[in-house]
Design a protein around this motif. Structure first.
Motif, PDB file in Angstrom:
ATOM      1  N   TRP A  68      63.186  29.121  21.791  1.00  0.00           N
ATOM      2  CA  TRP A  68      63.797  28.311  22.811  1.00  0.00           C
ATOM      3  C   TRP A  68      64.044  28.828  24.120  1.00  0.00           C
ATOM      4  O   TRP A  68      63.896  27.888  25.052  1.00  0.00           O
ATOM      5  N   GLN A  69      64.303  30.132  24.421  1.00  0.00           N
ATOM      6  CA  GLN A  69      64.395  30.461  25.785  1.00  0.00           C
ATOM      7  C   GLN A  69      62.901  30.339  26.247  1.00  0.00           C
ATOM      8  O   GLN A  69      62.842  29.794  27.391  1.00  0.00           O
ATOM      9  N   GLN A  70      61.881  30.524  25.702  1.00  0.00           N
ATOM     10  CA  GLN A  70      60.573  30.109  26.288  1.00  0.00           C
ATOM     11  C   GLN A  70      60.331  28.759  26.578  1.00  0.00           C
ATOM     12  O   GLN A  70      59.532  28.490  27.339  1.00  0.00           O
ATOM     13  N   ALA A  71      60.710  27.659  25.399  1.00  0.00           N
ATOM     14  CA  ALA A  71      60.396  26.529  25.705  1.00  0.00           C
ATOM     15  C   ALA A  71      61.174  25.954  26.880  1.00  0.00           C
ATOM     16  O   ALA A  71      60.708  25.200  27.662  1.00  0.00           O
ATOM     17  N   ALA A  72      62.602  26.419  27.021  1.00  0.00           N
ATOM     18  CA  ALA A  72      63.272  25.949  28.233  1.00  0.00           C
ATOM     19  C   ALA A  72      62.657  26.416  29.598  1.00  0.00           C
ATOM     20  O   ALA A  72      62.354  25.901  30.511  1.00  0.00           O
ATOM     21  N   LYS A  73      62.073  27.748  29.580  1.00  0.00           N
ATOM     22  CA  LYS A  73      61.426  28.134  30.832  1.00  0.00           C
ATOM     23  C   LYS A  73      60.062  27.434  31.070  1.00  0.00           C
ATOM     24  O   LYS A  73      59.938  27.124  32.217  1.00  0.00           O
ATOM     25  N   ALA A  74      59.538  27.128  30.128  1.00  0.00           N
ATOM     26  CA  ALA A  74      58.209  26.327  30.298  1.00  0.00           C
ATOM     27  C   ALA A  74      58.717  25.216  30.753  1.00  0.00           C
ATOM     28  O   ALA A  74      57.432  24.253  31.495  1.00  0.00           O
ATOM     29  N   THR A  75      59.475  24.375  30.323  1.00  0.00           N
ATOM     30  CA  THR A  75      59.728  22.843  30.703  1.00  0.00           C
ATOM     31  C   THR A  75      60.800  22.760  32.002  1.00  0.00           C
ATOM     32  O   THR A  75      60.943  21.542  32.359  1.00  0.00           O
ATOM     33  N   GLY A  76      61.780  23.759  32.308  1.00  0.00           N
ATOM     34  CA  GLY A  76      62.704  23.327  33.106  1.00  0.00           C
ATOM     35  C   GLY A  76      63.948  23.102  32.316  1.00  0.00           C
ATOM     36  O   GLY A  76      64.796  22.361  33.010  1.00  0.00           O
ATOM     37  N   ALA A  77      64.206  22.876  31.236  1.00  0.00           N
ATOM     38  CA  ALA A  77      65.251  22.394  30.277  1.00  0.00           C
ATOM     39  C   ALA A  77      66.192  23.541  30.528  1.00  0.00           C
ATOM     40  O   ALA A  77      66.067  24.734  30.773  1.00  0.00           O
ATOM     41  N   THR A  78      67.611  22.987  30.310  1.00  0.00           N
ATOM     42  CA  THR A  78      68.341  24.154  30.189  1.00  0.00           C
ATOM     43  C   THR A  78      68.785  24.620  28.658  1.00  0.00           C
ATOM     44  O   THR A  78      69.016  23.527  27.869  1.00  0.00           O
ATOM     45  N   LEU A  79      68.936  25.768  28.522  1.00  0.00           N
ATOM     46  CA  LEU A  79      69.396  26.318  27.305  1.00  0.00           C
ATOM     47  C   LEU A  79      70.842  26.409  27.103  1.00  0.00           C
ATOM     48  O   LEU A  79      71.415  27.273  27.994  1.00  0.00           O
ATOM     49  N   LYS A  80      71.529  25.679  26.285  1.00  0.00           N
ATOM     50  CA  LYS A  80      72.702  25.884  26.124  1.00  0.00           C
ATOM     51  C   LYS A  80      73.236  26.428  24.679  1.00  0.00           C
ATOM     52  O   LYS A  80      72.565  26.093  23.781  1.00  0.00           O
ATOM     53  N   TYR A  81      74.652  26.920  24.524  1.00  0.00           N
ATOM     54  CA  TYR A  81      74.881  27.627  23.437  1.00  0.00           C
ATOM     55  C   TYR A  81      76.232  27.024  22.824  1.00  0.00           C
ATOM     56  O   TYR A  81      77.209  26.756  23.577  1.00  0.00           O
ATOM     57  N   ILE A  82      76.193  26.703  21.487  1.00  0.00           N
ATOM     58  CA  ILE A  82      77.497  26.131  20.724  1.00  0.00           C
ATOM     59  C   ILE A  82      78.434  27.477  20.545  1.00  0.00           C
ATOM     60  O   ILE A  82      78.033  28.405  20.015  1.00  0.00           O
ATOM     61  N   PRO A  83      79.826  27.416  21.283  1.00  0.00           N
ATOM     62  CA  PRO A  83      80.498  28.558  21.319  1.00  0.00           C
ATOM     63  C   PRO A  83      81.036  28.921  19.957  1.00  0.00           C
ATOM     64  O   PRO A  83      80.737  27.945  18.764  1.00  0.00           O
ATOM     65  N   LEU A  84      81.443  29.982  19.444  1.00  0.00           N
ATOM     66  CA  LEU A  84      82.001  30.558  18.384  1.00  0.00           C
ATOM     67  C   LEU A  84      83.569  30.780  18.303  1.00  0.00           C
ATOM     68  O   LEU A  84      83.844  30.975  19.354  1.00  0.00           O
TER      69      LEU A  84
END
Length: 408
Positions: free
Chosen positions: A128-144
Motif C-alpha cells: 500500500w505504501q508503493q500503491a500510494a507513491k505510484a498514484t499520489g494517494a495518501t496512506l492513512k492509519y487507523i490508530p490503536l
C-alpha cells in the motif's frame, strides 16, 4: 480427538531437539504438516504429476481434476460464491500485492486515500505504501488503543469519502487481536471504499465466511494452516476481479495472442500465468480436509483456551511484559522478559527443545508503536497442549536465572 491425539498425526513432532521432546510454538510463522497432507503431495508426485489444463492424456486429466478440486474445496471452506473468485497465488504476500498493484493503482489518484491499521504485517503495509507513491494517494492509519485493539469510532474517523481502499488484518501476528472486520467492512462500504482483509493469521484458526464478512478481497496462505509452503489464495468478488488487469503475463493466462496484442482467459485463470503451483494446491486441499475433520470451531475453542492459559501463566513471571489484550485473541502470546533480548530468550529455549519466534515479526512500525525493537512470541495450534505451556514457563524461569534475574 484431543490435542495429544492430534499431535500424533504430525510426524515432525515426534522428534527430540537437544535431548528434549520438541515443543513447537512457532505456528504463526509456519504450521507443521499432518501425515495426510504429506501423503497427498507424495501421491501426486508419484502418480499424477503432469501439467494441468493443457493435456488430454490421463496424467494431465488427473492432475487437472486434483488441482481444480482443491479450488472447489477452498471456495467451500471460506464460503465464496463460486470457484471463479478463487485465485491461487504463492501466498498472502503475493495475493495482497496483486490487489495493490492491479486494483488500487487503477482506481486511486492524487487526493484519494488508502487506509490500513498500525498493526499490519509488512505484507499488508509495503504494497500500500508503493500503491500510494505510484498514484499520489495518501496512506492513512487507523490508530490503536493502548491494549492494541481498534475502536470502531477510530475507524469511522479515519475512513472518509476520499478513501478508495481499506486493508486490515483479521488477526494480528504480534498482538493476537481479532479485529472487527465485518464492522470495518461496513464502514468502508458506506464511504464507497473496497475492503481488503489479510487473513493469514485468521484462516487457520477461525471459521471464515467471506460473504458474511462482505469483504471485497481476502488473502491467506496454505503453510500456516497445515498445508504446503508456496501456495496461497486471493478471494475477490467476481465483479471486481473481472475489471482488474493481470500483473503477470505468459502461458496459461492467455486466450489469444497476436503479433501486437493479446487477450486474457476468463476468471480465475487470467491471474494464474505460467505453470501453476499444482502439488502445493493439491496439498492445500488435503489440509482443508484435515482441518474440517477436526472442526474449525473446535480448533478456535482449543486455541483461545490455550492462549488464555499461556497469558495467565506468563503473567505470573516477574518482569514479563505481554503485548495485546488477554481476551479476544488467536492462539499466540507475544512478550518480553525484562532487558533480556528476545533472541537470547529463543536461543536458551531451543536448548530445552522449545521453538519460539523472536524479532520484529515483519512488523517494524508496530514494534516502534510498542516502543521495543523486538519481542518473543509463542504461538499455538491444534497440536499444542497446556503441558507445552508449562514447559515454556519452566524454561523461561531457567532463562531468567541464567541471565541473573530473580525468579518470579
Amino acid at each position: 480427538m484431543n490435542a495429544r491425539e492430534i499431535r500424533e498425526l504430525f510426524p515432525i513432532l515426534r522428534q527430540e531437539i537437544n535431548g528434549h521432546p520438541l515443543v513447537y510454538l512457532d505456528s504463526a510463522a509456519s504450521s507443521q504438516k499432518p501425515q495426510s497432507v504429506i501423503e497427498t503431495v507424495k501421491h501426486y508426485y508419484e502418480w499424477d504429476n503432469a501439467n494441468v489444463h493443457r493435456g488430454v492424456h490421463t496424467l494431465g486429466s488427473r492432475a487437472t481434476d486434483a488441482y481444480e478440486g482443491s479450488r472447489e474445496k477452498v471456495a467451500r471452506f471460506i464460503n465464496a460464491a463460486n470457484t471463479e473468485e478463487i485465485i491461487f497465488t504463492r501466498g498472502s504476500t503475493t495475493a495482497l500485492n496483486l490487489v495493490a498493484s492491479s486494483y488500487a493503482r487503477s482506481v486511486c489518484q492524487e487526493g484519494d486515500e488508502i487506509v490500513i491499521s498500525k498493526m499490519e504485517h509488512h505484507s499488508n503495509l509495503i504494497p500500500w505504501q508503493q500503491a500510494a507513491k505510484a498514484t499520489g494517494a495518501t496512506l492513512k492509519y487507523i490508530p490503536l488503543q493502548p491494549d492494541g485493539t481498534i475502536r470502531l469510532e477510530d475507524a469511522e474517523q479515519t475512513i472518509t469519502s476520499r478513501t478508495k481502499v481499506v486493508s486490515v488484518v483479521y488477526a494480528s501476528n504480534v498482538l493476537g487481536v481479532i479485529n472487527p472486520i465485518k464492522e470495518i467492512t461496513a464502514i468502508a462500504h458506506r464511504n464507497g471504499a473496497v475492503m481488503v482483509v489479510d487473513g493469514a493469521q485468521s484462516t487457520p484458526h477461525l471459521k471464515v465466511d467471506v460473504r458474511d464478512l462482505d469483504c471485497d478481497f481476502y488473502a491467506f496462505s496454505g503453510h500456516k494452516m497445515c498445508g504446503p509452503t508456496g501456495i496461497g489464495v486471493l478471494y475477490g468478488k467476481k465483479a471486481l476481479l473481472e475489471k482488474m488487469e493481470p500483473i503477470e503475463f505468459g502461458g496459461e493466462m492467455i486466450d489469444f495472442v497476436d503479433w501486437q496484442d493479446s487477450t486474457w482467459k476468463d476468471l480465475p485463470y487470467k491471474f494464474e500465468g505460467g505453470t501453476p503451483i499444482i502439488a502445493a494446491a493439491v496439498g492445500l486441499g488435503a489440509a482443508i480436509d484435515f482441518l474440517e475433520d477436526i472442526g474449525l470451531d473446535e480448533i478456535d475453542r482449543h486455541e483461545k483456551q490455550l492462549a488464555a492459559y499461556a497469558y495467565d501463566r506468563l503473567s505470573e513471571i516477574n518482569d514479563v511484559t505481554i503485548y495485546g489484550p488477554r481476551e479476544g485473541r488467536v492462539g499466540l502470546v507475544t512478550f518480553n522478559i525484562g532487558d533480556i533480548h528476545p533472541h537470547d530468550v529463543a536461543t536458551v529455549l531451543d536448548t530445552e527443545g522449545i521453538a519460539i519466534r523472536a524479532g520484529h515479526h515483519c512488523c517494524q512500525p508496530l514494534m516502534r508503536w510498542l516502543e521495543v525493537s523486538s519481542t518473543a512470541r509463542a504461538s499455538f495450534y491444534l497440536y499444542n497442549t497446556e503441558e507445552d505451556v508449562d514447559r515454556l514457563v519452566s524454561s523461561l524461569l531457567k532463562t531468567k536465572e541464567f541471565f541473573g534475574h530473580a525468579i518470579g
